[in-house]
Design a protein around this motif. Sequence first.
Motif, PDB file in Angstrom:
ATOM      1  N   ARG A  39       0.825  -1.217   0.000  1.00 40.43           N
ATOM      2  CA  ARG A  39       0.000   0.000   0.000  1.00 40.43           C
ATOM      3  C   ARG A  39       0.858   1.265   0.000  1.00 40.43           C
ATOM      4  N   PHE A  40       1.945   1.260   0.768  1.00 40.60           N
ATOM      5  CA  PHE A  40       2.774   2.463   0.878  1.00 40.60           C
ATOM      6  C   PHE A  40       3.473   2.784  -0.441  1.00 40.60           C
ATOM      7  N   GLU A  41       3.860   1.739  -1.173  1.00 41.13           N
ATOM      8  CA  GLU A  41       4.457   1.993  -2.489  1.00 41.13           C
ATOM      9  C   GLU A  41       3.493   2.763  -3.380  1.00 41.13           C
TER      10      GLU A  41
ATOM     11  N   ALA B 269       5.803  -2.819  12.655  1.00 41.46           N
ATOM     12  CA  ALA B 269       5.734  -3.430  11.320  1.00 41.46           C
ATOM     13  C   ALA B 269       5.254  -2.428  10.278  1.00 41.46           C
ATOM     14  N   ALA B 270       4.289  -1.586  10.645  1.00 41.82           N
ATOM     15  CA  ALA B 270       3.764  -0.595   9.703  1.00 41.82           C
ATOM     16  C   ALA B 270       4.845   0.401   9.300  1.00 41.82           C
ATOM     17  N   VAL B 271       5.614   0.871  10.283  1.00 41.46           N
ATOM     18  CA  VAL B 271       6.689   1.824   9.975  1.00 41.46           C
ATOM     19  C   VAL B 271       7.727   1.168   9.066  1.00 41.46           C
ATOM     20  N   LYS B 272       8.061  -0.076   9.341  1.00 36.29           N
ATOM     21  CA  LYS B 272       9.072  -0.755   8.512  1.00 36.29           C
ATOM     22  C   LYS B 272       8.556  -1.002   7.092  1.00 36.29           C
TER      23      LYS B 272
ATOM     24  N   ASP C   6      10.469   0.326   3.840  1.00 32.91           N
ATOM     25  CA  ASP C   6      10.770  -0.558   2.703  1.00 32.91           C
ATOM     26  C   ASP C   6      10.232   0.017   1.398  1.00 32.91           C
ATOM     27  N   ALA C   7       9.161   0.801   1.496  1.00 34.46           N
ATOM     28  CA  ALA C   7       8.567   1.431   0.310  1.00 34.46           C
ATOM     29  C   ALA C   7       9.313   2.694  -0.105  1.00 34.46           C
TER      30      ALA C   7
END
Length: 384
Positions: A109-111, A147-150, A154-155
């Motif tokens: 989603r972040f990508e 996990a959300a921050v990581k 990663d994105a």
Amino acid sequence: MLTTPPLSLYVHLPWCVRKCPYCDFNSHEGRGALPFAAYVDALLADLDHDLPLVWGRTVQTVFFGGGTPSLFPPEAIDRFLQAASARLRFAPGCEITLETNPGTAEHGRFELYRAAGVNRLSFGIQSFDDGCLKRLGRIHDSGEAEAAVKLAQDAGYDNFNLDLMYALPEQTLAMAERDLERAFALQPTHVSHYQLTLEPNTVFAARPPQGIPDDDGAWDMQEHCQALLAAHGYAQYEVSAYARPDRRCAHNVNYWRYGDYLGIGAGAHGKITLGAEQTVLRRWKIKHPTQYLVHAGSAQAIGGDDRIEPARRPFEFMLNALRLVDGFALADFEARTGLDRAAIAAPLATAVAEGWLEHDGQRVRPTDLGRRYTNNVVSLFLDD
């Protein structure tokens, strides 16, 4: 003469998974399938209606607030940003922030948010202690927060804020310190660190939770945590905001400097300087999403218009500018209120005499004591 300040765009996305008991924002628990596409249509109609207020001006920052903006799929954010940038000139490198609830983070989603143009995230963590999170009514736990921050890192996100609260029910000084240490491990560029307050019309105000630290305990947490933030390279620049060098939230700084902003979406507030009329307009939209969806783009979607007359502007200006550690330039006060600095000479002298403010003839800054008594200082500038 009023001088037109920088312009921001605030977009309110009103739904959340569950209303938190301390929250007094215009947020509504989503039930069933949410009308994402229809709401984007309404936002664009709302924007079209307000465009004449800002013809020819450049948007410096965009902020998606809520509610939980990260409930909205990336394609909805992308469609809005493409359409908004076709209507308004976005500055090169425009800061575009999306508030994010760790409980809504999904792989990939972040990508897509990043591809849509969102270049800054703000995570509503509040605490890394699972007991505190449960008492606050949050939908995520500490593992999901990390996990959300990581996932965002990663994105490719390297500019993000973590929201943390202190003086929580049953929280100790050691627990508040651990929250910050876990935040530092994630290397945010910005930390918002603020005290839990029992706001009117919230569940916590009606039924206060047990174990909230008293004023002395809260003050000890604040002082200790401020020192920790400074030691880790986060400079305080506002009452509850700390940032790495050159990573202040430009959108919020524009608020505090009495800049302009269009507010679109259910319950959104805006402030616009109308140069031709030499006045300041505050406009807000109706709050309930259902009614907003029906009326967006028409005068019926406007909850109210308020023209801020000159006598009220010193208080409004100070309410914002005195939140900043660096204070404000007197020249900016004159430009953004349309008033001569002589209009605030008397209350300014009183605040200096009390040891609350200092000024060198060009800038006014709150002292350490003044930052403890901000409400007292600001009240000096009320229109009698």
